[in-house]
Scaffold this motif. Structure first.
Motif, PDB file in Angstrom:
ATOM      1  N   LEU A 145       0.830  -1.203   0.000  1.00  0.00           N
ATOM      2  CA  LEU A 145       0.000   0.000   0.000  1.00  0.00           C
ATOM      3  C   LEU A 145       0.863   1.251   0.000  1.00  0.00           C
ATOM      4  CD1 LEU A 145      -2.909   1.106   0.223  1.00  0.00           C
ATOM      5  CD2 LEU A 145      -2.594   1.079   2.686  1.00  0.00           C
ATOM      6  N   ILE A 146       1.909   1.251   0.802  1.00  0.00           N
ATOM      7  CA  ILE A 146       2.812   2.404   0.854  1.00  0.00           C
ATOM      8  C   ILE A 146       3.523   2.591  -0.479  1.00  0.00           C
ATOM      9  CG2 ILE A 146       4.954   3.231   1.907  1.00  0.00           C
ATOM     10  CD1 ILE A 146       3.917   2.012   4.538  1.00  0.00           C
ATOM     11  N   GLN A 147       3.958   1.493  -1.097  1.00  0.00           N
ATOM     12  CA  GLN A 147       4.621   1.601  -2.403  1.00  0.00           C
ATOM     13  C   GLN A 147       3.678   2.171  -3.450  1.00  0.00           C
ATOM     14  OE1 GLN A 147       6.016  -2.316  -3.318  1.00  0.00           O
ATOM     15  NE2 GLN A 147       7.850  -2.147  -2.036  1.00  0.00           N
ATOM     16  N   ASN A 148       2.426   1.702  -3.457  1.00  0.00           N
ATOM     17  CA  ASN A 148       1.465   2.198  -4.445  1.00  0.00           C
ATOM     18  C   ASN A 148       1.156   3.673  -4.236  1.00  0.00           C
ATOM     19  OD1 ASN A 148       1.269  -0.195  -5.835  1.00  0.00           O
ATOM     20  ND2 ASN A 148      -0.449  -0.939  -4.630  1.00  0.00           N
ATOM     21  N   THR A 149       0.961   4.084  -2.990  1.00  0.00           N
ATOM     22  CA  THR A 149       0.677   5.500  -2.753  1.00  0.00           C
ATOM     23  C   THR A 149       1.892   6.362  -3.078  1.00  0.00           C
ATOM     24  OG1 THR A 149       1.224   5.179  -0.416  1.00  0.00           O
ATOM     25  CG2 THR A 149      -1.102   5.122  -1.020  1.00  0.00           C
ATOM     26  N   SER A 150       3.081   5.846  -2.824  1.00  0.00           N
ATOM     27  CA  SER A 150       4.291   6.589  -3.166  1.00  0.00           C
ATOM     28  C   SER A 150       4.404   6.748  -4.679  1.00  0.00           C
ATOM     29  CB  SER A 150       5.519   5.869  -2.621  1.00  0.00           C
ATOM     30  OG  SER A 150       6.692   6.501  -3.038  1.00  0.00           O
ATOM     31  N   ASN A 151       4.149   5.672  -5.407  1.00  0.00           N
ATOM     32  CA  ASN A 151       4.192   5.752  -6.868  1.00  0.00           C
ATOM     33  C   ASN A 151       3.143   6.718  -7.397  1.00  0.00           C
ATOM     34  OD1 ASN A 151       6.303   3.960  -7.061  1.00  0.00           O
ATOM     35  ND2 ASN A 151       4.991   2.185  -7.361  1.00  0.00           N
ATOM     36  N   LEU A 152       1.942   6.675  -6.824  1.00  0.00           N
ATOM     37  CA  LEU A 152       0.895   7.593  -7.277  1.00  0.00           C
ATOM     38  C   LEU A 152       1.259   9.044  -6.987  1.00  0.00           C
ATOM     39  CD1 LEU A 152      -2.348   5.671  -6.297  1.00  0.00           C
ATOM     40  CD2 LEU A 152      -1.521   6.171  -8.582  1.00  0.00           C
ATOM     41  N   SER A 153       1.861   9.292  -5.838  1.00  0.00           N
ATOM     42  CA  SER A 153       2.223  10.672  -5.529  1.00  0.00           C
ATOM     43  C   SER A 153       3.353  11.156  -6.433  1.00  0.00           C
ATOM     44  CB  SER A 153       2.625  10.809  -4.058  1.00  0.00           C
ATOM     45  OG  SER A 153       3.827  10.120  -3.821  1.00  0.00           O
ATOM     46  N   LEU A 154       4.288  10.269  -6.766  1.00  0.00           N
ATOM     47  CA  LEU A 154       5.353  10.661  -7.695  1.00  0.00           C
ATOM     48  C   LEU A 154       4.787  10.951  -9.078  1.00  0.00           C
ATOM     49  CD1 LEU A 154       8.222   8.194  -6.739  1.00  0.00           C
ATOM     50  CD2 LEU A 154       8.100  10.654  -6.305  1.00  0.00           C
ATOM     51  N   ILE A 155       3.852  10.145  -9.523  1.00  0.00           N
ATOM     52  CA  ILE A 155       3.226  10.369 -10.820  1.00  0.00           C
ATOM     53  C   ILE A 155       2.469  11.695 -10.805  1.00  0.00           C
ATOM     54  CG2 ILE A 155       1.392   9.544 -12.359  1.00  0.00           C
ATOM     55  CD1 ILE A 155       2.277   6.687 -11.632  1.00  0.00           C
TER      56      ILE A 155
END
Length: 89
Positions: free
Chosen positions: A45-55
């Motif tokens: 979940l943390i990885q996905n939210t981090s990727n979404l915030s970077l995008i």
């Protein structure tokens, strides 16, 4: 007679403690596995939210967002005016 009663009680208490110990160990293993699974899900979940915030950060602002800087500037000026008035009081 008393010695055999004490021996029977000792054997029964050992069996009870062994039963409790074995089931306690089994429960701890199950709890540990659930915590590992929960940590795995939280990491994903943390990885996905981090990727979404970077995008989201890497997106270029739309052309209609050019007025946003003007709005932000006026809002900052209003905030500064309010702070000055508060300091004067």
């Amino acid at each position: 007679m008393l010695i055999t009663t004490v021996q029977i009680m000792a054997i029964l208490s050992m069996l009870v403690f062994m039963f409790i110990g074995i089931w306690g160990f089994i429960l701890l293993i199950k709890i540990y596995n659930q915590l590992r699974y929960k940590n795995y899900l939280m990491e994903k979940l943390i990885q996905n939210t981090s990727n979404l915030s970077l995008i989201h950060e890497n997106k270029e602002p739309a052309k209609s967002d050019t007025n946003q800087s003007e709005t932000t500037g006026s809002t900052e000026n209003e905030i500064l005016d309010i702070n000055i008035k508060k300091d004067a009081i």
